[in-house]
Design a protein around this motif. Structure first.
Motif, PDB file in Angstrom:
ATOM      1  N   LEU A 301       0.869  -1.165   0.000  1.00 56.67           N
ATOM      2  CA  LEU A 301       0.000   0.000   0.000  1.00 56.67           C
ATOM      3  C   LEU A 301       0.912   1.222   0.000  1.00 56.67           C
ATOM      4  CD1 LEU A 301      -1.369  -2.352   1.891  1.00 56.67           C
ATOM      5  CD2 LEU A 301      -3.085  -0.587   2.328  1.00 56.67           C
ATOM      6  N   THR A 304       0.446   7.703  -4.569  1.00 59.40           N
ATOM      7  CA  THR A 304       0.580   8.012  -5.986  1.00 59.40           C
ATOM      8  C   THR A 304       1.813   8.856  -6.275  1.00 59.40           C
ATOM      9  OG1 THR A 304      -0.928   9.881  -5.621  1.00 59.40           O
ATOM     10  CG2 THR A 304      -1.890   7.844  -6.464  1.00 59.40           C
ATOM     11  N   ALA A 309       5.594   2.836  -6.970  1.00 62.78           N
ATOM     12  CA  ALA A 309       4.208   2.456  -7.249  1.00 62.78           C
ATOM     13  C   ALA A 309       4.037   1.926  -8.667  1.00 62.78           C
ATOM     14  CB  ALA A 309       3.283   3.653  -7.025  1.00 62.78           C
ATOM     15  N   LEU A 312       3.666  -1.799  -9.217  1.00 63.03           N
ATOM     16  CA  LEU A 312       2.479  -2.486  -8.723  1.00 63.03           C
ATOM     17  C   LEU A 312       1.409  -2.629  -9.796  1.00 63.03           C
ATOM     18  CD1 LEU A 312       2.095  -0.600  -5.326  1.00 63.03           C
ATOM     19  CD2 LEU A 312       3.211  -2.802  -5.707  1.00 63.03           C
ATOM     20  N   GLU A 313       0.580  -3.641  -9.616  1.00 66.63           N
ATOM     21  CA  GLU A 313      -0.659  -3.753 -10.378  1.00 66.63           C
ATOM     22  C   GLU A 313      -1.776  -3.414  -9.403  1.00 66.63           C
ATOM     23  OE1 GLU A 313      -3.183  -6.885 -13.144  1.00 66.63           O
ATOM     24  OE2 GLU A 313      -1.097  -7.311 -12.634  1.00 66.63           O
ATOM     25  N   PRO A 314      -2.295  -2.176  -9.462  1.00 59.01           N
ATOM     26  CA  PRO A 314      -3.264  -1.723  -8.456  1.00 59.01           C
ATOM     27  C   PRO A 314      -4.461  -2.666  -8.336  1.00 59.01           C
ATOM     28  CG  PRO A 314      -2.495   0.135  -9.745  1.00 59.01           C
ATOM     29  CD  PRO A 314      -1.957  -1.104 -10.417  1.00 59.01           C
ATOM     30  N   GLY A 315      -4.818  -2.958  -7.107  1.00 56.49           N
ATOM     31  CA  GLY A 315      -5.928  -3.858  -6.837  1.00 56.49           C
ATOM     32  C   GLY A 315      -5.535  -5.315  -6.803  1.00 56.49           C
ATOM     33  N   TRP A 319      -2.173  -1.346  -3.556  1.00 56.38           N
ATOM     34  CA  TRP A 319      -3.242  -0.355  -3.576  1.00 56.38           C
ATOM     35  C   TRP A 319      -2.610   1.023  -3.471  1.00 56.38           C
ATOM     36  CZ3 TRP A 319      -3.391  -5.053  -1.293  1.00 56.38           C
ATOM     37  CH2 TRP A 319      -4.464  -5.892  -1.609  1.00 56.38           C
ATOM     38  N   LEU A 320      -3.167   1.983  -4.213  1.00 58.83           N
ATOM     39  CA  LEU A 320      -2.605   3.336  -4.272  1.00 58.83           C
ATOM     40  C   LEU A 320      -3.619   4.366  -3.792  1.00 58.83           C
ATOM     41  CD1 LEU A 320      -0.914   3.213  -7.808  1.00 58.83           C
ATOM     42  CD2 LEU A 320       0.110   2.666  -5.590  1.00 58.83           C
ATOM     43  N   ASN A 332      -8.246   1.493   1.457  1.00 59.11           N
ATOM     44  CA  ASN A 332      -7.230   0.578   0.948  1.00 59.11           C
ATOM     45  C   ASN A 332      -6.830  -0.472   1.984  1.00 59.11           C
ATOM     46  OD1 ASN A 332      -7.274   1.806  -1.505  1.00 59.11           O
ATOM     47  ND2 ASN A 332      -5.298   2.827  -1.320  1.00 59.11           N
TER      48      ASN A 332
END
Length: 381
Positions: A301, A304, A309, A312-315, A319-320, A332
């Motif tokens: 976590l 932005t 970041a 990462l693959e958000p979700g 989480w961003l 998040n």
């Protein structure tokens, strides 16, 4: 043999820039294509490496940085360096590694939403004026041939704020030692460390690693866990205002779930005691801790405005949220908790994402850049 001068003002054994400089020098010693010259105010001895220590007298931070820059320029000119890579903001260098990001961007992020007196205090600080002026002069200097950016975030700041040609900005992520930072080794002390800190064996745990609690968002991390009664937060690192954050934890009612460990030599095991990593930073050019946590198999976590970041693959693997968006951080943490049954798979995907970001790969990209710059210089003669 061509000479590469590498400029770094001071040595910090825990510093990311210092580890990167040491990695570059080590590879140059093995390859023999460039002769490294280290110019610094203070650095530990590196066997077989030519070093020039420049230590002009100074009083105050502005004089310190100005004096070192002046002395470093004189040193590399006298040494006849063919290529100069600076890790400090020094107008006239050929390559600038923006490992600390863009000072102008950091100031904007730091002051966003702050009260007028904080803005006035910053404006009255002569060091910020010096840094902004020097940074602008360096990026617009005719000698600058390339900028090494450790994230696309930094590249976009350099291009957008100073008009540097994007083709001169090379994005080279920090290396991650995925052999050392691995889930099995990280979790060897998991049970013992949880017992040491009074954390129940099955409790969901987020870990934060780093100094500079204000910039890197420890207050936000405390607020983020407050509504989630089962979640523990382990804060690894030191800060001169530690008492302030302990008091905040008490105000938020999370004192029993917020564990301030101070600086730790065995950071890997602290990744291993956790189930996720949190870094609500206001501004972080890359954040090697993000890569280390991912290599240890942790979902992340972060904000932005963290360069890491982009790994990462958000979700899925993370989480961003905007650094100061309290509600988004609470959401998040809730989303991370809801994915508990899938943490293992997500951690494996996170680790796989950073496995290719080795230190050797990072240095190889830099060496390729040096060759290209030197070849272009010879072709232009």
């Amino acid at each position: 043999m061509k000479r590469l001068a590498i400029i770094r003002q001071k040595y910090n054994p825990a510093g990311g820039a210092e580890r990167i400089v040491s990695a570059i020098v080590k590879q140059l010693q093995a390859g023999g294509e460039l002769s490294p010259l280290l110019i610094s105010r203070n650095w530990e001895s590196l066997p077989g490496v030519e070093a020039l220590r420049v230590k002009p007298f100074y009083l105050g931070s502005v004089w310190r940085d100005w004096g070192f820059a002046r002395a470093a320029r004189a040193a590399w000119r006298q040494a006849g360096a063919d290529l100069v890579q600076s890790h400090e903001r020094i107008p006239g260098c050929h390559v600038f590694r923006a490992g600390d990001g863009v000072h102008a961007a950091w100031l904007d992020a730091r002051l966003e939403g702050r009260p007028w007196w904080r803005r006035l205090s910053t404006f009255c600080n002569p060091y910020h004026h010096y840094m902004l002026r020097t940074e602008r002069a360096m990026f617009r200097h005719s000698a600058l041939r390339a900028v090494i950016c450790n994230s696309a975030l930094v590249r976009d700041d350099v291009v957008g704020r100073f008009g540097v040609d994007p083709r001169r900005c090379a994005v080279i992520h920090n290396g991650v030692d995925s052999d050392f930072f691995n889930p099995a080794a990280a979790r060897e002390q998991r049970v013992a460390l949880r017992a040491q800190y009074g954390i129940p064996p099955q409790a969901p745990v987020l870990v934060y690693v780093g100094s500079g609690f204000e910039r890197k968002g420890v207050a936000q991390a405390l607020r983020a866990i407050a509504p989630h009664a089962a979640v523990h937060l382990v804060v690894v690192g030191g800060d001169k205002k530690l008492a302030h954050y302990q008091h905040l934890a008490a105000q938020l009612g999370v004192s029993e779930r917020a564990h301030f460990t101070g600086p730790q030599r065995d950071v890997r095991s602290h990744y291993g005691l956790a189930d996720g990593f949190i870094l609500p930073t206001v501004y972080e050019p890359f954040g090697s801790v993000v890569g280390e946590a991912m290599a240890c198999g942790l979902p992340v976590l972060t904000s932005t405005r963290c360069g890491g970041a982009e790994l990462l693959e958000p979700g899925l693997t993370g989480w961003l949220a905007a650094a100061r968006d309290d509600e988004a951080w609470r959401r998040n943490v809730a989303a991370w908790l809801a994915a508990r049954d899938d943490w293992s798979r997500r951690g494996e995907l996170a680790r796989e994402r950073v496995r290719g970001l080795s230190e050797a790969h990072m240095v190889a990209q830099m060496l390729t850049l040096y060759r290209d710059l030197l070849s272009a210089e010879e072709a232009s003669r």
